[in-house]
Design a protein around this motif. Sequence first.
Motif, PDB file in Angstrom:
ATOM      1  N   PHE A   1       7.807   4.685  -3.230  1.00 32.80           N
ATOM      2  CA  PHE A   1       6.752   4.852  -2.235  1.00 32.80           C
ATOM      3  C   PHE A   1       6.435   3.570  -1.478  1.00 32.80           C
ATOM      4  CE2 PHE A   1       5.055   8.387  -5.144  1.00 32.80           C
ATOM      5  CZ  PHE A   1       5.854   9.319  -4.511  1.00 32.80           C
ATOM      6  N   LEU A   2       6.775   2.407  -2.029  1.00 32.73           N
ATOM      7  CA  LEU A   2       6.386   1.138  -1.410  1.00 32.73           C
ATOM      8  C   LEU A   2       6.983   0.950  -0.015  1.00 32.73           C
ATOM      9  CD1 LEU A   2       6.408  -1.374  -4.409  1.00 32.73           C
ATOM     10  CD2 LEU A   2       4.475  -0.721  -2.983  1.00 32.73           C
ATOM     11  N   PRO A   3       8.308   1.147   0.216  1.00 31.84           N
ATOM     12  CA  PRO A   3       8.829   0.962   1.587  1.00 31.84           C
ATOM     13  C   PRO A   3       8.183   1.895   2.605  1.00 31.84           C
ATOM     14  CG  PRO A   3      10.619   1.036  -0.015  1.00 31.84           C
ATOM     15  CD  PRO A   3       9.393   1.457  -0.733  1.00 31.84           C
ATOM     16  N   THR A   4       7.928   3.129   2.213  1.00 32.76           N
ATOM     17  CA  THR A   4       7.286   4.073   3.128  1.00 32.76           C
ATOM     18  C   THR A   4       5.874   3.623   3.483  1.00 32.76           C
ATOM     19  OG1 THR A   4       8.571   5.853   2.116  1.00 32.76           O
ATOM     20  CG2 THR A   4       6.691   6.495   3.469  1.00 32.76           C
ATOM     21  N   TYR A   5       5.147   3.140   2.471  1.00 30.37           N
ATOM     22  CA  TYR A   5       3.774   2.683   2.730  1.00 30.37           C
ATOM     23  C   TYR A   5       3.772   1.453   3.645  1.00 30.37           C
ATOM     24  CZ  TYR A   5      -0.702   0.419   2.039  1.00 30.37           C
ATOM     25  OH  TYR A   5      -1.902  -0.200   2.254  1.00 30.37           O
ATOM     26  N   ILE A   6       4.675   0.520   3.422  1.00 28.26           N
ATOM     27  CA  ILE A   6       4.724  -0.688   4.254  1.00 28.26           C
ATOM     28  C   ILE A   6       5.064  -0.316   5.697  1.00 28.26           C
ATOM     29  CG2 ILE A   6       5.967  -2.845   4.622  1.00 28.26           C
ATOM     30  CD1 ILE A   6       6.257  -3.079   1.595  1.00 28.26           C
ATOM     31  N   THR A   7       6.015   0.591   5.882  1.00 29.88           N
ATOM     32  CA  THR A   7       6.363   1.042   7.238  1.00 29.88           C
ATOM     33  C   THR A   7       5.177   1.715   7.925  1.00 29.88           C
ATOM     34  OG1 THR A   7       8.646   1.364   6.493  1.00 29.88           O
ATOM     35  CG2 THR A   7       7.995   2.411   8.556  1.00 29.88           C
ATOM     36  N   MET A   8       4.477   2.581   7.194  1.00 32.92           N
ATOM     37  CA  MET A   8       3.318   3.260   7.761  1.00 32.92           C
ATOM     38  C   MET A   8       2.208   2.269   8.091  1.00 32.92           C
ATOM     39  SD  MET A   8       3.251   6.616   5.276  1.00 32.92           S
ATOM     40  CE  MET A   8       1.857   7.380   6.078  1.00 32.92           C
ATOM     41  N   CYS A   9       1.990   1.299   7.206  1.00 40.22           N
ATOM     42  CA  CYS A   9       0.922   0.318   7.431  1.00 40.22           C
ATOM     43  C   CYS A   9       1.217  -0.536   8.661  1.00 40.22           C
ATOM     44  CB  CYS A   9       0.760  -0.555   6.184  1.00 40.22           C
ATOM     45  SG  CYS A   9      -0.633  -1.695   6.265  1.00 40.22           S
ATOM     46  N   ASN A  10       2.454  -0.990   8.813  1.00 43.24           N
ATOM     47  CA  ASN A  10       2.818  -1.789   9.992  1.00 43.24           C
ATOM     48  C   ASN A  10       2.705  -0.978  11.271  1.00 43.24           C
ATOM     49  OD1 ASN A  10       3.368  -3.985   8.320  1.00 43.24           O
ATOM     50  ND2 ASN A  10       5.522  -3.433   8.092  1.00 43.24           N
ATOM     51  N   SER A  11       3.125   0.273  11.209  1.00 43.24           N
ATOM     52  CA  SER A  11       3.043   1.124  12.391  1.00 43.24           C
ATOM     53  C   SER A  11       1.593   1.366  12.805  1.00 43.24           C
ATOM     54  CB  SER A  11       3.754   2.454  12.128  1.00 43.24           C
ATOM     55  OG  SER A  11       3.628   3.324  13.223  1.00 43.24           O
ATOM     56  N   LEU A  12       0.734   1.626  11.831  1.00 47.31           N
ATOM     57  CA  LEU A  12      -0.681   1.854  12.143  1.00 47.31           C
ATOM     58  C   LEU A  12      -1.373   0.584  12.601  1.00 47.31           C
ATOM     59  CD1 LEU A  12      -1.592   4.213   9.161  1.00 47.31           C
ATOM     60  CD2 LEU A  12      -1.280   4.864  11.547  1.00 47.31           C
ATOM     61  N   SER A  13      -0.958  -0.571  12.074  1.00 48.13           N
ATOM     62  CA  SER A  13      -1.564  -1.838  12.497  1.00 48.13           C
ATOM     63  C   SER A  13      -1.239  -2.154  13.946  1.00 48.13           C
ATOM     64  CB  SER A  13      -1.084  -2.975  11.588  1.00 48.13           C
ATOM     65  OG  SER A  13      -1.458  -2.734  10.245  1.00 48.13           O
ATOM     66  N   TYR A  14      -0.084  -1.691  14.458  1.00 51.37           N
ATOM     67  CA  TYR A  14       0.280  -1.884  15.857  1.00 51.37           C
ATOM     68  C   TYR A  14      -0.307  -0.806  16.769  1.00 51.37           C
ATOM     69  CZ  TYR A  14       3.643  -5.382  14.355  1.00 51.37           C
ATOM     70  OH  TYR A  14       4.226  -6.493  13.821  1.00 51.37           O
ATOM     71  N   GLY A  15      -1.021   0.143  16.181  1.00 51.22           N
ATOM     72  CA  GLY A  15      -1.632   1.191  16.988  1.00 51.22           C
ATOM     73  C   GLY A  15      -0.696   2.316  17.345  1.00 51.22           C
ATOM     74  N   GLU A  16       0.434   2.430  16.672  1.00 56.44           N
ATOM     75  CA  GLU A  16       1.370   3.506  16.974  1.00 56.44           C
ATOM     76  C   GLU A  16       0.865   4.831  16.408  1.00 56.44           C
ATOM     77  OE1 GLU A  16       5.073   2.321  15.399  1.00 56.44           O
ATOM     78  OE2 GLU A  16       5.367   0.659  16.809  1.00 56.44           O
ATOM     79  N   SER A  17       1.317   5.907  17.010  1.00 51.59           N
ATOM     80  CA  SER A  17       0.900   7.251  16.593  1.00 51.59           C
ATOM     81  C   SER A  17       2.003   7.995  15.850  1.00 51.59           C
ATOM     82  CB  SER A  17       0.474   8.058  17.822  1.00 51.59           C
ATOM     83  OG  SER A  17       1.538   8.142  18.749  1.00 51.59           O
ATOM     84  N   THR A  18       2.960   7.250  15.298  1.00 53.61           N
ATOM     85  CA  THR A  18       4.050   7.904  14.560  1.00 53.61           C
ATOM     86  C   THR A  18       3.545   8.524  13.269  1.00 53.61           C
ATOM     87  OG1 THR A  18       5.538   6.234  15.481  1.00 53.61           O
ATOM     88  CG2 THR A  18       6.358   7.557  13.636  1.00 53.61           C
ATOM     89  N   TYR A  19       2.633   7.824  12.575  1.00 52.92           N
ATOM     90  CA  TYR A  19       2.082   8.298  11.303  1.00 52.92           C
ATOM     91  C   TYR A  19       0.583   8.535  11.453  1.00 52.92           C
ATOM     92  CZ  TYR A  19       6.490   6.316   9.638  1.00 52.92           C
ATOM     93  OH  TYR A  19       7.814   6.015   9.457  1.00 52.92           O
ATOM     94  N   GLN A  20       0.066   9.336  10.536  1.00 52.01           N
ATOM     95  CA  GLN A  20      -1.355   9.622  10.494  1.00 52.01           C
ATOM     96  C   GLN A  20      -2.048   8.689   9.511  1.00 52.01           C
ATOM     97  OE1 GLN A  20      -2.914  11.714  12.517  1.00 52.01           O
ATOM     98  NE2 GLN A  20      -0.986  12.395  13.470  1.00 52.01           N
ATOM     99  N   LEU A  21      -3.265   8.294   9.851  1.00 58.56           N
ATOM    100  CA  LEU A  21      -4.014   7.385   8.983  1.00 58.56           C
ATOM    101  C   LEU A  21      -4.375   8.044   7.652  1.00 58.56           C
ATOM    102  CD1 LEU A  21      -5.364   4.625   8.676  1.00 58.56           C
ATOM    103  CD2 LEU A  21      -7.405   5.576   9.776  1.00 58.56           C
ATOM    104  N   LYS A  22      -4.646   9.333   7.660  1.00 59.52           N
ATOM    105  CA  LYS A  22      -5.004  10.028   6.414  1.00 59.52           C
ATOM    106  C   LYS A  22      -3.812  10.087   5.467  1.00 59.52           C
ATOM    107  CE  LYS A  22      -8.626  12.913   8.431  1.00 59.52           C
ATOM    108  NZ  LYS A  22      -9.111  14.297   8.660  1.00 59.52           N
ATOM    109  N   GLU A  23      -2.613  10.295   5.998  1.00 55.04           N
ATOM    110  CA  GLU A  23      -1.430  10.307   5.140  1.00 55.04           C
ATOM    111  C   GLU A  23      -1.206   8.941   4.493  1.00 55.04           C
ATOM    112  OE1 GLU A  23       1.799  11.542   7.523  1.00 55.04           O
ATOM    113  OE2 GLU A  23       1.062  13.603   7.816  1.00 55.04           O
TER     114      GLU A  23
END
Length: 498
Positions: free
Chosen positions: A284-306
């Motif tokens: 789960f760690l690589p997926t979480y890091i990718t999601m965190c970086n994407s959300l920190s840049y303001g991208e809408s690829t992932y959801q914050l709740k997920e």
Amino acid sequence: MAEGEGLVLEGFLCPICKVDFGSAPKLLSHFEKEHNEDKDVIQAFKDFFDKAKNKILKNEMGSGVDSEVQTSRKVLGYSPSLYKPQPLGAVRSHMSYFNTVRSHHLEHYTVETNKLLIRLDKILKNLPSDPLKRKSHEQQVVPWVDEKMVRLCPSCSRSFHLARRKHHCRLCGFVMCNDCSYSLDLDVARKMTSPVSQVQAASEFHGSTSLQQLKRSNSNSSLNSVMSLVEGVHQKLDLGLRVCKECLHLLECREALRESRAARPILLQFYERLRSYMQDASQFLPTYITMCNSLSYGESTYQLKEAQALWAKLLRLAENIDSLSKKILVLGSADTENPPRGRALQLQQQIRAAATAFLRDEMLGLPSLPTEAKYLEMQEQRRQELKARIQEEEMEAQAAMQLQKQRKERNQDRSVHDERANAHQDTVLLDSGWTPEKARLFSSDDPMVQQMNNLKHYIKEAKLAQRVDEVEALERNLQELQEEYWRQQERKRQAAED
């Protein structure tokens, strides 16, 4: 102690005059001078003093355990200082005798257990559902002891009567009473004879015997059949095999031994669960890091709740890893008589250290998720950046189109100018050198004239393209070519005059 006064005197006292001399040398010198009439008494006194001195020195240098042993030996009636340590006598090993007795004992139980398993397997094969046929089948496999020869139960020594009937063990054939007999379930018996459970065969057997077990035998002469019918009305009918206590004990011991060999230690179970937690966290760690970086840049690829749900899952895994590694570390420490030591303790400590290192290296340095307000702000900022970038790209595209349009117009002007230049070709005079008005070099067949015309055309193109360096180089080449052409023409003219 003085007589009549009840006083206790201490120190280096003379046994005869009761005078304290303060030290052992003074006491010895006094005794030799004043009481030297009895040499045997003096010698005995010296021996006693030496023994007391040696004893005091040994007590001071020895341990408390040695003093307790010596005190116990004194109580038994002898002093350890009077005897030397006894040398080791003859040594005899009883290991071979022990192995012989043990192997005979194990062989006996092994043979008996194997016999019971073979008989049990034969009984279970083609076991009829009808009670009478089943009874005859069991008697064919294991012959029963004649119940008329047994008056008392071999286990409880109680007599048989109408309320305490006689029963036979299906594995050994001996007689016993109802209280001393046990019921072996058929499913358990099948597991004992075969490692694979035959659930389907057992269900078929129970389905066939559930309706036929209550059928009464055609024979009314047997008192046992009548009592079995009466007992079946008041209590639940037994679908298992009736066995004695000894046979059941042997089978249970063999089953417990097989389970103990197949069972895994608690430490191994804990470690496998710990490894599963660590593998899940690593997945789960690589997926979480990718999601965190994407959300920190303001991208809408992932959801914050997920991402928040994944973060909570990682926290639970970290807590499980920490708690389970602590349990492994203290595993067995509650047993004060036999706590873990040596390599077992070292293994538990290394597992705890590995889990701690995993948490420190992989889980503690994880980036944190932005809050919802921060995420909305980052989204708006990214939207503005994308808008500005789109505008910039549009401006660059317009500038490129305009430049392309200018180049196209320039090329059209150049083609028009070239057409005009071709219409008015330059001329070259033989007497006064090259002049564009008088000489028409382009229509000449002389290669040097053609080369000069080409260079002139290149110079025009370079001037239009504003390439100053190339214009200068082409002009120098053109000048050199013109001078060489002039020299050739001069030679031809002189040759014609001669």
